[in-house]
Every structure is written in C-alpha cells, then in structure tokens.
Design a protein around this motif. Structure first.
Motif, short mmCIF file in Angstrom:
data_model
loop_
_atom_site.label_atom_id
_atom_site.label_comp_id
_atom_site.label_asym_id
_atom_site.label_seq_id
_atom_site.Cartn_x
_atom_site.Cartn_y
_atom_site.Cartn_z
N SER A 1 -2.83 7.06 -6.28
CA SER A 1 -1.71 6.11 -6.25
C SER A 1 -1.14 5.94 -7.65
CB SER A 1 -2.19 4.76 -5.73
OG SER A 1 -2.80 4.03 -6.77
N ASN B 1 0.84 -1.21 0.00
CA ASN B 1 0.00 0.00 0.00
C ASN B 1 0.87 1.25 0.00
OD1 ASN B 1 -2.53 -1.18 -0.06
ND2 ASN B 1 -2.71 -1.29 2.17
N SER C 1 2.42 2.10 -3.18
CA SER C 1 1.48 2.53 -4.21
C SER C 1 1.45 4.06 -4.30
CB SER C 1 0.06 2.04 -3.88
OG SER C 1 0.02 0.64 -3.89
N PHE C 2 1.85 4.72 -3.22
CA PHE C 2 1.78 6.19 -3.18
C PHE C 2 3.14 6.86 -3.10
CE2 PHE C 2 -2.26 4.61 -1.69
CZ PHE C 2 -3.19 5.48 -2.23
#
Ligand SMILES: C[S@@+](CC[C@H](N)C(=O)[O-])C[C@H]1O[C@@H](n2cnc3c(N)ncnc32)[C@H](O)[C@@H]1O
Length: 309
Positions: A252, A105, A108-109
């Motif tokens: 993202s 996660n 993703s950013f």
C-alpha cells in the motif's frame, strides 16, 4: 448513509494481507489468472463485485482494471439490509463495516475508488448496463433469494464468455448459496469452470477452452491439489490449496511508515475458520476423573484450575 460518517479508527494496511476479509491465496491465483487470461485474449469489459466488506478481493480485482473499463462494487456497508434475515447476518458478521473503512482501505492501494453502490445488490441491474461485464464476483448476501437474484443479474450483465465467481457455494453456514449455485448449474445454464474450497468459477459461455488452459497451468504447479470429475454432464475441476502462495501484490501507499501488526480477524466466523491451538494432552488421572465424576464436579475443578492460573 453518507460515506463520511464517523467510524471507529481503522488500521491502515501496509499489504493486502493486512486487510481483513476472506480471500485465500488460491482464489487470488485464480482471479489473477482468469483476469489476465481475458486481458491477454483482448477481451475488454467491466468488472463488478457484489459484497466487498473491507475491500480485500475488491482491491485485488481493481489492480486488473484496464484503461476504458469500469469497476463497480456494491455493498450495504452500514446501511439497512432489505429484510430481517439479511439484517441478522450483517449484524452478526459485518458489524464493524463502514463505507469509509472500505474506501480508506481501497485508496491505500489505488489512486481512485471504483464506482461504489451503497445498498442491497438488487440495485445493481439498474446501475450496470446489461452485457457489459467480463468478470463478476458475487460475495454479498448468503440468503437463497438474494443469491438467486445476484446470479440472474450476473447472467444479464456478463459478456458472452464472461466469468462469474460465486463465493461460499459450499460453506457449512451458507446452504442458500449452495442451493442457488447448483440450481443455476442444473436449471439456468451456468457451466462450471472450476471449484476452489470457497468459490465456484463459472460461465454461461463455453468452459472447455478455459478449462484446458487452466488444467495446463495447474499441472505445472506443485502447490495445488487437482481432481477432475464428471457430474450431471459437467466437467468439474476441483482445486485445493497445497501451501499455495498468493501472487505478488504491490504494497500500500503507507509502505513501511506503519509498524507491522497482525490483521484482526474479520469476524467470529473468520476466527472459527482458523486452526485451533493444539491442546496439551490430558493425563490419565484427568481423563479418568472426567469419565467418572459428575459433570458439575468436573466443571468446578476446571474453573478452580483456571482461576489458579
Ligand atoms: C463475505 S463479505 C465479502 C468479503 C469480501 N469480498 C472480501 O474479500 O473479504 C459479504 C459482504 O456482503 C455484504 N452484503 C450482505 N448482504 C448484502 C446485500 N443484500 N447486498 C449487498 N451487499 C450485501 C456485507 O455487508 C459484506 O460486506
């Protein structure tokens, strides 16, 4: 346990909203404003989060990291909790959590990970230098002894005007956090800046300058209830969301490549926090039947109706 351990497939997030977790829009506004205020004032220091779960608040906070600053996060992930109560809490609320899910996660950013400490938060003081942090988010164990120690660690790790945020300081299911929080205010020199529904924002420095600016910021908005009270010699600024919009956050890297799907609830606790679907009003005859029939009969009728649907 290794970060590469196999895990159930995690849905790749397109936006921060897709990341399961507990980080309401008003708290996003407050994190953003406080971190930005520190930055504008030229304050430099490291960031720390204890308790990341799938990364919602960590991803948000990481966006505010400045060149030369370090960001450390700590979580048990799938590892062992230090005691049975903590183990039970983790099994109940965070059973789907793995370090790999958090890291996927986060990446993703962001282009890189923060420094990830896997283990109980008691390892943090040995890993993060004293007096190095400008912002510490304590959102790990809800048990009194752990939160007491996390608050002590925050005290030692923070710079003089640094900010600590204590999550779940007044949730119904977390009395240990409430006791540790208010004990810190009464006996350990912690000074509240403000409260949101879920978090207490505080400092061991002087809260007045930040409170003055915060009041001006909030009074200029229409999407936040404000009340100011005095308690035990402290000015308590209480904020409550009124349709508060989260600050814009970049999508993202998966962008539009994945079809939009609603985020799964983080846990039974998160689902419980959702407003219930309104029930259809019961007819007079059904209300009367419920009043006069023995419960066993009402239950049998209800079950028969359910089966017939
Ligand atoms: C409420 S969640 C964190 C929510 C997260 N900050 C967010 O934005 O959604 C609490 C996290 O603390 C972790 N945790 C529980 N006990 C801990 C402990 N003793 N030390 C470190 N982390 C712990 C859990 O694994 C879980 O991921």
């Amino acid at each position: 346990m290794a970060a590469t351990q196999s895990t159930p497939a995690v849905r790749r997030p397109r936006t921060l909203d897709d990341v399961p977790g507990w980080f309401p829009p008003l708290d996003q506004v407050l994190f953003d404003w406080l971190l930005d205020r520190q930055q504008s004032a030229g304050m430099r220091g490291d960031l720390l989060e204890i308790g990341v779960f799938m990364g919602k608040s960590a991803i948000f906070t990481g966006q505010r990291l400045q060149p030369g600053e370090r960001y450390t996060v700590c979580d048990l992930f799938e590892g062992d909790a230090p005691d049975d109560a903590n183990k039970a809490e983790s099994a109940k609320s965070y059973s789907a959590l793995t370090r790999q899910a958090f890291e996927e996660n986060y990446l993703s950013f962001h282009d890189g990970l923060p420094r990830v400490l896997q283990g109980p938060s008691s390892i943090v003081p040995d890993e993060v230098p004293a007096g190095s942090c400008r912002f510490v988010h304590v959102d790990g164990s809800h048990l009194y002894e752990h939160v007491y120690a996390d608050i002590g660690a925050a005290h030692d790790l923070l710079l003089p005007d640094g900010v600590v945020v204590l999550d779940d300081f007044r949730s119904e299911h977390t009395p240990g956090v409430a006791i540790a929080t208010w004990e810190a205010v009464i006996n350990r020199g912690l000074r509240p800046i403000c409260l949101s529904t879920q978090k207490l924002y505080a400092t061991w420095g002087d809260p007045e300058p930040v409170q003055a600016e915060l009041l001006a910021m909030v009074r200029a908005r229409k999407d936040c209830h404000l009340s100011v009270q005095q308690a035990a010699g402290h000015r308590i600024i209480r904020l409550k969301a009124k349709g508060t919009q989260a600050p814009p956050f970049p999508p993202s890297r998966h962008g539009d490549s994945i079809p939009a799907e609603p985020a799964a609830p983080a846990s039974p606790a998160a689902s419980a926090a959702r407003p219930a679907r309104p029930k259809a009003p019961r007819s007079r005859a059904r209300r009367l039947a419920a009043d006069v029939l023995p419960p066993v009969v009402t239950r049998a009728i209800r079950n028969a109706r359910r089966r017939a649907r």
